[in-house]
Design a protein around this motif. Structure first.
Motif, PDB file in Angstrom:
ATOM      1  N   PHE A 122       2.001   0.557   6.494  1.00  0.00           N
ATOM      2  CA  PHE A 122       0.910   1.387   5.981  1.00  0.00           C
ATOM      3  C   PHE A 122       1.048   1.573   4.470  1.00  0.00           C
ATOM      4  O   PHE A 122       0.100   1.372   3.704  1.00  0.00           O
ATOM      5  CB  PHE A 122       0.947   2.729   6.706  1.00  0.00           C
ATOM      6  N   ALA A 123       2.250   1.928   4.034  1.00  0.00           N
ATOM      7  CA  ALA A 123       2.491   2.133   2.604  1.00  0.00           C
ATOM      8  C   ALA A 123       2.291   0.839   1.821  1.00  0.00           C
ATOM      9  O   ALA A 123       1.687   0.839   0.734  1.00  0.00           O
ATOM     10  CB  ALA A 123       3.902   2.676   2.391  1.00  0.00           C
ATOM     11  N   ALA A 124       2.771  -0.273   2.363  1.00  0.00           N
ATOM     12  CA  ALA A 124       2.618  -1.561   1.683  1.00  0.00           C
ATOM     13  C   ALA A 124       1.148  -1.959   1.578  1.00  0.00           C
ATOM     14  O   ALA A 124       0.712  -2.503   0.554  1.00  0.00           O
ATOM     15  CB  ALA A 124       3.402  -2.640   2.435  1.00  0.00           C
ATOM     16  N   ALA A 125       0.373  -1.676   2.628  1.00  0.00           N
ATOM     17  CA  ALA A 125      -1.053  -1.997   2.599  1.00  0.00           C
ATOM     18  C   ALA A 125      -1.784  -1.171   1.543  1.00  0.00           C
ATOM     19  O   ALA A 125      -2.681  -1.676   0.867  1.00  0.00           O
ATOM     20  CB  ALA A 125      -1.677  -1.765   3.977  1.00  0.00           C
ATOM     21  N   LEU A 126      -1.387   0.090   1.399  1.00  0.00           N
ATOM     22  CA  LEU A 126      -1.997   0.917   0.358  1.00  0.00           C
ATOM     23  C   LEU A 126      -1.675   0.370  -1.016  1.00  0.00           C
ATOM     24  O   LEU A 126      -2.531   0.335  -1.908  1.00  0.00           O
ATOM     25  CB  LEU A 126      -1.497   2.357   0.481  1.00  0.00           C
ATOM     26  N   ASP A 127      -0.426  -0.060  -1.210  1.00  0.00           N
ATOM     27  CA  ASP A 127      -0.030  -0.638  -2.499  1.00  0.00           C
ATOM     28  C   ASP A 127      -0.844  -1.883  -2.813  1.00  0.00           C
ATOM     29  O   ASP A 127      -1.139  -2.171  -3.976  1.00  0.00           O
ATOM     30  CB  ASP A 127       1.458  -0.991  -2.487  1.00  0.00           C
TER      31      ASP A 127
END
Length: 217
Positions: A122-127
């Motif tokens: 999730f965090a990587a997708a936001l980045d």
């Protein structure tokens, strides 16, 4: 109506649920925009199925608040409706709160690890500014509690309410405001590892209620 360019993407034996899910996802991801007219012939060409499952899918989508079906007139994609979305959000928050309360005493270390992995994605997708991947990872995170809860009614209610919410969350997950969810997920995982069902449930509810800030913007 701009439908996906691929045609006949499903076989004639396509299940009714698959037709429903295909059209629903096209609405949620914005391929079919608010106000777009849904023509049976174009949907038949895209999905490669007969008119009957398409009309059944459109009726289900109308009940979910995603399309507006007027007998004898056009069927169109419903506009974004802030009050309806808030109502769906309130129900979803309560369902996820219950799922957490039921699941935490039963969840395994492997399942908690899966939640951590989903939150990392999730965090990587936001980045990467990838709203679709962020939504998929968020779904995977919350699905652990829903599945482990053992309450099949939770999934049925969430199937009805979540698509309305996701249409708006695509905007939120494309912004830095979604970063708050990453931290909320971590807090939920912490309370879960501590076997604190009430604490995890309260945090899960708050996580889903933060959508109201997006609607207020």
């Amino acid at each position: 109506m701009p439908i996906p360019s691929a045609s006949g993407v499903h076989s004639r034996s396509l299940l009714r649920d698959d037709v429903y899910l295909s059209i629903r996802e096209a609405i949620v991801d914005g391929t079919l925009a608010p106000g777009e007219r849904l023509r049976d012939g174009e949907l038949e060409s895209w999905l490669g199925v007969s008119r009957t499952p398409i009309r059944e899918a459109l009726l289900r989508l109308a009940r979910a608040g995603l399309v507006i079906a007027q007998p004898g007139r056009a069927t169109t994609v419903a506009p974004l409706d802030a009050p309806a979305t808030l109502h769906a959000q309130q129900v979803a928050a309560a369902m996820h709160e219950l799922a957490a309360r039921l699941a935490v005493p039963l969840v395994s270390d492997t399942e908690i690890d899966a939640m951590e992995e989903a939150n990392d994605r999730f965090a990587a997708a936001l980045d990467a500014d990838d709203a679709d991947a962020a939504l998929a990872a968020d779904d995977a995170f919350h699905a652990v509690f829903v599945a482990r809860s053992g309450n099949t009614m939770l999934a049925e209610v969430l199937e009805q309410t979540t698509p309305l919410i996701r249409r708006v969350e695509r905007v939120r997950f494309a912004s830095l405001a979604a970063r708050e969810s990453v931290h909320q997920h971590r807090a939920i995982i912490e309370r879960t590892r501590a076997a604190d069902a009430d604490g995890a449930a309260a945090l899960a509810r708050e996580n889903w209620l933060t959508l109201s800030r997006t609607l207020a913007d």
